[in-house]
Structure formats: structure tokens, C-alpha cells
Scaffold this motif. Structure first.
Motif, PDB file in Angstrom:
ATOM      1  N   PRO A 167       8.380 -11.429  -7.838  1.00  0.00           N
ATOM      2  CA  PRO A 167       9.208 -10.773  -8.259  1.00  0.00           C
ATOM      3  C   PRO A 167       7.800  -9.259  -9.206  1.00  0.00           C
ATOM      4  O   PRO A 167       8.428  -8.556  -9.322  1.00  0.00           O
ATOM      5  CB  PRO A 167      10.008 -11.021  -9.787  1.00  0.00           C
ATOM      6  N   HIS A 168       6.864  -9.941  -9.779  1.00  0.00           N
ATOM      7  CA  HIS A 168       5.976  -8.953  -9.965  1.00  0.00           C
ATOM      8  C   HIS A 168       4.887  -7.941  -8.778  1.00  0.00           C
ATOM      9  O   HIS A 168       3.903  -7.226  -9.228  1.00  0.00           O
ATOM     10  CB  HIS A 168       4.722  -9.984 -10.705  1.00  0.00           C
ATOM     11  N   VAL A 169       5.778  -8.319  -7.674  1.00  0.00           N
ATOM     12  CA  VAL A 169       5.035  -7.564  -6.803  1.00  0.00           C
ATOM     13  C   VAL A 169       5.981  -6.553  -5.907  1.00  0.00           C
ATOM     14  O   VAL A 169       6.596  -7.201  -5.194  1.00  0.00           O
ATOM     15  CB  VAL A 169       3.886  -8.850  -5.551  1.00  0.00           C
ATOM     16  N   SER A 170       6.242  -5.698  -6.489  1.00  0.00           N
ATOM     17  CA  SER A 170       7.676  -5.739  -6.136  1.00  0.00           C
ATOM     18  C   SER A 170       7.983  -3.738  -6.314  1.00  0.00           C
ATOM     19  O   SER A 170       8.953  -3.038  -5.657  1.00  0.00           O
ATOM     20  CB  SER A 170       8.895  -5.471  -7.591  1.00  0.00           C
ATOM     21  N   ASP A 171       6.818  -2.924  -6.766  1.00  0.00           N
ATOM     22  CA  ASP A 171       6.329  -1.877  -6.364  1.00  0.00           C
ATOM     23  C   ASP A 171       5.217  -1.341  -6.150  1.00  0.00           C
ATOM     24  O   ASP A 171       4.043  -1.894  -5.555  1.00  0.00           O
ATOM     25  CB  ASP A 171       6.261  -0.722  -7.928  1.00  0.00           C
ATOM     26  N   ALA A 172       4.617  -0.014  -5.439  1.00  0.00           N
ATOM     27  CA  ALA A 172       3.459  -0.282  -4.752  1.00  0.00           C
ATOM     28  C   ALA A 172       2.503   0.818  -5.625  1.00  0.00           C
ATOM     29  O   ALA A 172       1.651   0.869  -4.897  1.00  0.00           O
ATOM     30  CB  ALA A 172       4.065   1.329  -4.021  1.00  0.00           C
ATOM     31  N   ASP A 173       2.848   0.049  -7.106  1.00  0.00           N
ATOM     32  CA  ASP A 173       1.723   0.634  -7.630  1.00  0.00           C
ATOM     33  C   ASP A 173       0.656  -0.594  -8.435  1.00  0.00           C
ATOM     34  O   ASP A 173       0.892  -1.642  -8.724  1.00  0.00           O
ATOM     35  CB  ASP A 173       2.009   1.233  -9.130  1.00  0.00           C
ATOM     36  N   PRO A 174      -0.836  -0.891  -7.394  1.00  0.00           N
ATOM     37  CA  PRO A 174      -1.434  -1.984  -7.726  1.00  0.00           C
ATOM     38  C   PRO A 174      -1.859  -2.791  -9.389  1.00  0.00           C
ATOM     39  O   PRO A 174      -2.299  -3.532  -9.310  1.00  0.00           O
ATOM     40  CB  PRO A 174      -2.235  -2.122  -6.114  1.00  0.00           C
ATOM     41  N   VAL A 175      -1.783  -1.543 -10.445  1.00  0.00           N
ATOM     42  CA  VAL A 175      -2.563  -1.257 -11.463  1.00  0.00           C
ATOM     43  C   VAL A 175      -2.288  -2.547 -11.817  1.00  0.00           C
ATOM     44  O   VAL A 175      -3.147  -3.073 -13.141  1.00  0.00           O
ATOM     45  CB  VAL A 175      -2.272  -0.927 -12.250  1.00  0.00           C
ATOM     46  N   SER A 176      -1.468  -3.372 -12.116  1.00  0.00           N
ATOM     47  CA  SER A 176      -1.069  -4.000 -13.040  1.00  0.00           C
ATOM     48  C   SER A 176      -1.393  -5.332 -12.479  1.00  0.00           C
ATOM     49  O   SER A 176      -1.909  -6.346 -13.587  1.00  0.00           O
ATOM     50  CB  SER A 176       0.707  -3.946 -13.721  1.00  0.00           C
TER      51      SER A 176
ATOM     52  N   ALA B 144       9.284  -8.455  -0.792  1.00  0.00           N
ATOM     53  CA  ALA B 144      10.045  -8.882  -2.153  1.00  0.00           C
ATOM     54  C   ALA B 144      10.133 -10.683  -2.606  1.00  0.00           C
ATOM     55  O   ALA B 144      10.235 -10.699  -3.995  1.00  0.00           O
ATOM     56  CB  ALA B 144      11.381  -7.780  -2.494  1.00  0.00           C
ATOM     57  N   TYR B 145       9.014 -11.247  -2.062  1.00  0.00           N
ATOM     58  CA  TYR B 145       9.473 -12.388  -2.743  1.00  0.00           C
ATOM     59  C   TYR B 145       8.849 -13.225  -3.872  1.00  0.00           C
ATOM     60  O   TYR B 145       9.425 -13.357  -4.784  1.00  0.00           O
ATOM     61  CB  TYR B 145       8.902 -13.338  -2.287  1.00  0.00           C
TER      62      TYR B 145
ATOM     63  N   LEU C 128      -4.051 -15.167  -2.111  1.00  0.00           N
ATOM     64  CA  LEU C 128      -4.644 -15.016  -3.529  1.00  0.00           C
ATOM     65  C   LEU C 128      -3.217 -15.467  -4.665  1.00  0.00           C
ATOM     66  O   LEU C 128      -3.455 -16.192  -5.092  1.00  0.00           O
ATOM     67  CB  LEU C 128      -5.387 -14.219  -4.209  1.00  0.00           C
ATOM     68  N   LEU C 129      -2.279 -14.052  -4.439  1.00  0.00           N
ATOM     69  CA  LEU C 129      -1.539 -13.882  -5.527  1.00  0.00           C
ATOM     70  C   LEU C 129      -0.367 -15.439  -4.722  1.00  0.00           C
ATOM     71  O   LEU C 129       0.498 -15.723  -5.560  1.00  0.00           O
ATOM     72  CB  LEU C 129      -0.570 -12.916  -4.895  1.00  0.00           C
TER      73      LEU C 129
ATOM     74  N   TRP D 174      -2.869  -2.265  -0.580  1.00  0.00           N
ATOM     75  CA  TRP D 174      -1.145  -2.631  -1.724  1.00  0.00           C
ATOM     76  C   TRP D 174      -0.462  -2.520  -0.770  1.00  0.00           C
ATOM     77  O   TRP D 174       0.667  -3.302  -0.968  1.00  0.00           O
ATOM     78  CB  TRP D 174      -1.616  -1.953  -2.689  1.00  0.00           C
ATOM     79  N   GLN D 175      -0.222  -1.346   0.283  1.00  0.00           N
ATOM     80  CA  GLN D 175       0.681  -1.001   0.670  1.00  0.00           C
ATOM     81  C   GLN D 175       1.218  -1.985   1.518  1.00  0.00           C
ATOM     82  O   GLN D 175       2.653  -2.559   1.826  1.00  0.00           O
ATOM     83  CB  GLN D 175       0.697   0.421   1.223  1.00  0.00           C
ATOM     84  N   HIS D 176       0.280  -2.477   2.431  1.00  0.00           N
ATOM     85  CA  HIS D 176       0.290  -4.079   2.769  1.00  0.00           C
ATOM     86  C   HIS D 176       1.117  -5.443   2.539  1.00  0.00           C
ATOM     87  O   HIS D 176       1.955  -5.709   2.975  1.00  0.00           O
ATOM     88  CB  HIS D 176      -1.126  -4.258   3.891  1.00  0.00           C
ATOM     89  N   VAL D 177       0.447  -5.208   1.123  1.00  0.00           N
ATOM     90  CA  VAL D 177       0.667  -5.729   0.577  1.00  0.00           C
ATOM     91  C   VAL D 177       1.956  -5.872   0.799  1.00  0.00           C
ATOM     92  O   VAL D 177       3.186  -7.363   0.275  1.00  0.00           O
ATOM     93  CB  VAL D 177       0.142  -6.569  -1.037  1.00  0.00           C
TER      94      VAL D 177
END
Length: 301
Positions: free
Chosen positions: A263-272, A260-261, A224-225, A251-254
Motif C-alpha cells: 500500500p505504501h508503493v502506490s504512486d510514481a513518486d519515489p521520494v518517500s 499495488a500489492y 528489498l521492499l 521506480w516506474q518498473h517497481v
């Protein structure tokens, strides 16, 4: 004359239908009806709508239904249920049956598109341009909203029937009668029952088989992302709301899988990017109300 600020809404799900009468987000009346056969369920809803129309009145009707549905208003089979795993419902004329009881502006959409619309208007998607509402329950479905409008095309998004990469060592065949191990065949309530041999609600969070479920959910979120580029993915439904620990594991799997492909999925915090619906279980029925409001606006334009 019907009260111009009252809207009737029907959320038709695979196990239950919820009818609401509302003024904006204020629910004035609600009734829950089991989803059995089309004749029984739609008949009970028609009786209820007739009673509300006679006794209280409403200006428009919104119908948010499980699918797949024909949503092209110019199509001869508009509002008709297409081939569905829900036994007995293929060919059910949802729109015509319920609209006949109301004789007022009516709009039909999928339950997940409607829930996305409600969250965009009043909930966790407010102020955003693009929202995906993913439901994990009796089935798996996804509503996609761009610019405040649900996405339609030749049909509507059928996110639940995507077939995704399986985890190594997972030999569960899936439970979808059409595709076996599509997202719905792996992540829905019936799929979890088939995998675990019991309701997912009764299985301990520590059961190692949840790691496969988290992997499957991650595959769906990642797709989806990449495909819809949403600003927010909201996960509802009985499984989604009842097993929130899966979100953190998925989320850890994501993050790992996307490498890091994005740029907005770059850390382990899914809240945003990932979250629970702010409206909770009201997202569906309020989505039906939002559809009714849209039908009324179009009628007045």
C-alpha cells in the motif's frame, strides 16, 4: 591519554581506502590510500594509524570494510575477509591487522552497514526505525539497519549476490565470477563496463541499453521492499550517485511490478521511500566513525 572525543575510522573499499580522524561529524584529518594488495594497503593504514595515535591520539577505532567478513566476535576468524571477487584479499585479516595498530576499543562491520548507520544517525535515515543503504560502485552491497542496529546473522546481508528476474531480450551474461548475473554482476561499475564495452560514465543517458540496467535495479529495489520492509532505501556509490536518472526509470518498473500489492508503493513518486544519501560520499567514512563511537560506548558500559 588519548582525547576522549576523537575517533579514528577506516573505510576500506574495493578501489580505495579512506582513513579519517574525527570528532563527531567534524573530520579533523583524512588520507586516501589505493586498495592494492592486503600487505600494501593494510600496511599503509597501520602506519597512518600509528602516526595519528602518537601525534594526535584517538579513543576508539571503527573499521568499515568491503566483504564478505566474519562479524561474530566469538569466531576464531573474526574480522577475516572471506571468499571475495577482489583478487588477493580472500583470507586477509582486516580486524587483527588494524586493531593491533590502535590498542583501543574497535568495532568492525561491512562498509554498507556502516554507511546505513551513519545515515541513520546524521543523515537521511535520521528518526527512522528501518533503513537500507544500497551501494552501486566497484561492487554492489546493501546494509540493513533495524532499530538503529546493523543486521547480522550467520554472516551479514549479501544483497549484491541476489539473482533476480531478467528483462526479456537481455542476453548480457553478467560479470560476477561467482554467480554471473547476480545484482553485482549486472549493476556494478565493472558490470556496466562489461555490458557497454566502456565505462558507464562515458555512455549517453539516451543509450537504449540503460533500460536493461533500470530493469535490473528495479528488481533489486522491489526485492528489498518485500523482504526487509524498509522505511527508506538510500542509494549511494559511484554508479548510484553518478547516474541518478536511473532511479526514476527504475521506480516506474517497481510500481508496475509490485502491482499495488504494497500500500505504501502506490504512486510514481519515489521520494518517500527511495533517495540519495544525505551525507553523500561521507556516509562511508562517517559510518566508520559511528562504529568507533559504538565500540567506545560498549567499552565504557
Amino acid at each position: 591519554m588519548a582525547p576522549m572525543d576523537q575517533i579514528a575510522g577506516i573505510e576500506l573499499g574495493g578501489t580505495k581506502a579512506l582513513a579519517v580522524l574525527a570528532r563527531g561529524t567534524e573530520i579533523l584529518a583524512s588520507e586516501r590510500i589505493a586498495t592494492t594488495t592486503p600487505d600494501e594497503t593494510l600496511g599503509a593504514l597501520v602506519d597512518l594509524l600509528n602516526g595519528w595515535k602518537r601525534d594526535q591520539g584517538y579513543a576508539a577505532l571503527g573499521i568499515a570494510s568491503f566483504g564478505p567478513l566474519r562479524l561474530d566476535p566469538d569466531a576464531a576468524d573474526y574480522g577475516l575477509m572471506l571468499a571475495t571477487p577482489k583478487v588477493g584479499w580472500t583470507g586477509a585479516d582486516i580486524a587483527k591487522t588494524l586493531r593491533a595498530a590502535s590498542d583501543c576499543p574497535t568495532r568492525v562491520d561491512t562498509d554498507v552497514n556502516a554507511a546505513a548507520l551513519a545515515e541513520w544517525r546524521w543523515g537521511a535515515g535520521k528518526g527512522l526505525d528501518s533503513v537500507v543503504y544500497l551501494t552501486l560502485g566497484t561492487g554492489v552491497g546493501g546494509g540493513v539497519l533495524v532499530g538503529g542496529r546493523p543486521v547480522h546473522g550467520a554472516l551479514h546481508p549479501e544483497i549484491g549476490h541476489l539473482r533476480l528476474r531478467r528483462a526479456s531480450g537481455d542476453d548480457f551474461p553478467g560479470s560476477c565470477p561467482f554467480h554471473g548475473d547476480c545484482a553485482e554482476g549486472l549493476l556494478s561499475g565493472p558490470a556496466l563496463r562489461a555490458r557497454f564495452g566502456a565505462s558507464g560514465a562515458t555512455i549517453s543517458d539516451d543509450d537504449p541499453r540503460w533500460s536493461f540496467v533500470a530493469h535490473d535495479l528495479a528488481q533489486l529495489i522491489g526485492a528489498l521492499l518485500l523482504v526487509t520492509s524498509p522505511q527508506k532505501i538510500l542509494i549511494g556509490g559511484g554508479v548510484g550517485l553518478g547516474r541518478s536518472f536511473l532511479l526514476e526509470r527504475a521506480w516506474q518498473h517497481v510500481v508496475t511490478d509490485l502491482a499495488a500489492y504494497l500500500p505504501h508503493v502506490s504512486d510514481a513518486d519515489p521520494v518517500s521511500l527511495i533517495g540519495l544519501p544525505a551525507l553523500g560520499e561521507k556516509a562511508g567514512p562517517l559510518g566508520a566513525i559511528a562504529l568507533g563511537e559504538a565500540a567506545l560506548r560498549d567499552a565504557r558500559a
